[in-house]
Write an enzyme that holds these catalytic residues in place. Sequence first.
Site, PDB file in Angstrom:
ATOM      1  N   HIS A  35       0.799  -1.476   0.333  1.00 20.75           N
ATOM      2  CA  HIS A  35       0.433  -0.359  -0.011  1.00 20.75           C
ATOM      3  C   HIS A  35       1.517   1.420  -0.016  1.00 20.75           C
ATOM      4  CE1 HIS A  35      -3.217  -2.597   1.697  1.00 20.75           C
ATOM      5  NE2 HIS A  35      -3.515  -2.625   0.843  1.00 20.75           N
ATOM      6  N   LEU A 183       2.990  -9.424  -1.239  1.00 20.53           N
ATOM      7  CA  LEU A 183       2.321  -9.204   0.654  1.00 20.53           C
ATOM      8  C   LEU A 183       0.701  -9.009   0.462  1.00 20.53           C
ATOM      9  CD1 LEU A 183       5.089  -5.493   0.840  1.00 20.53           C
ATOM     10  CD2 LEU A 183       4.675  -7.636   2.263  1.00 20.53           C
TER      11      LEU A 183
END
Length: 277
Positions: A35, A183
């Site tokens: 992110h 991830l």
Amino acid sequence: MTQVVHTRDELAAVLDAAGGEIAVVMTMGALHEGHRRLIRVARERSPFVVVTIFVNPLQFGPAEDFEKYPRTLDEDLEACRAEGAAVVFAPGRDDVYPGGAPSITMNPGPLGAILEGASRPGHFSGMLTVVEKLLRLTRADVAFFGEKDFQQLALIRRMVVDLELGVEIVGVPTVREDDGLALSSRNRYLSPTERISALALSRALREGAVHSEPKAVLAAAGKILADEPGARLDYLELTGPDLGAVPTDGPARLLVAARVGATRLIDNVSIVLRKEA
């Protein structure tokens, strides 16, 4: 300084003062380096980056993990501040769906019925519904999404074109751990033993990508997954770069989903196919 807003009116007031291109990164929180990479890439494009944090109930099935999905707002806000986001929009359910669950939602079409759509009925309808809402609420000019959720990215691009939303959609390459694991906010559910088993997904993709003939790609990747008892395969598919038919020559995509313990993981990689001489 990062401004944090929770309501539509607060967001609108901040956007009125934006004065320039608005870049948006949509998340469900539990932010990780993937992110953060999205926010950094967005900031390279625009100084005014809006990060949305909202765990969308519409895209969770009845047997999925909506209630236990990690909610770490304080840590998420620190990450957004560190990466220089201009605004964080962290609405409650009533702010996103003020009339309750919507009676009209997005139909993802045939592209939403395969792969993740076949395994998670209703997921893409809920995802596209909230993305369309947030694109409008944030007045996005450009939005950034990770390639790890490749089918999601393809559907969002299709929706923006079909509905003429006038937003540029940018895909950002998957961020991985040093050992190759993609991830994901769900990685925290993995035990140490399960995490080792989860590495079979990225290893299978790497082995498949060594080859350039479709049958060889799938055979090499499939063997890795078959040899890992801790990963229960959902699908392993080779598609075109837009998730269409597999080309005889040129770019393609290899996608995998498997359950490791109680955690469902997905991954994908770009592959170049070559015609046999």
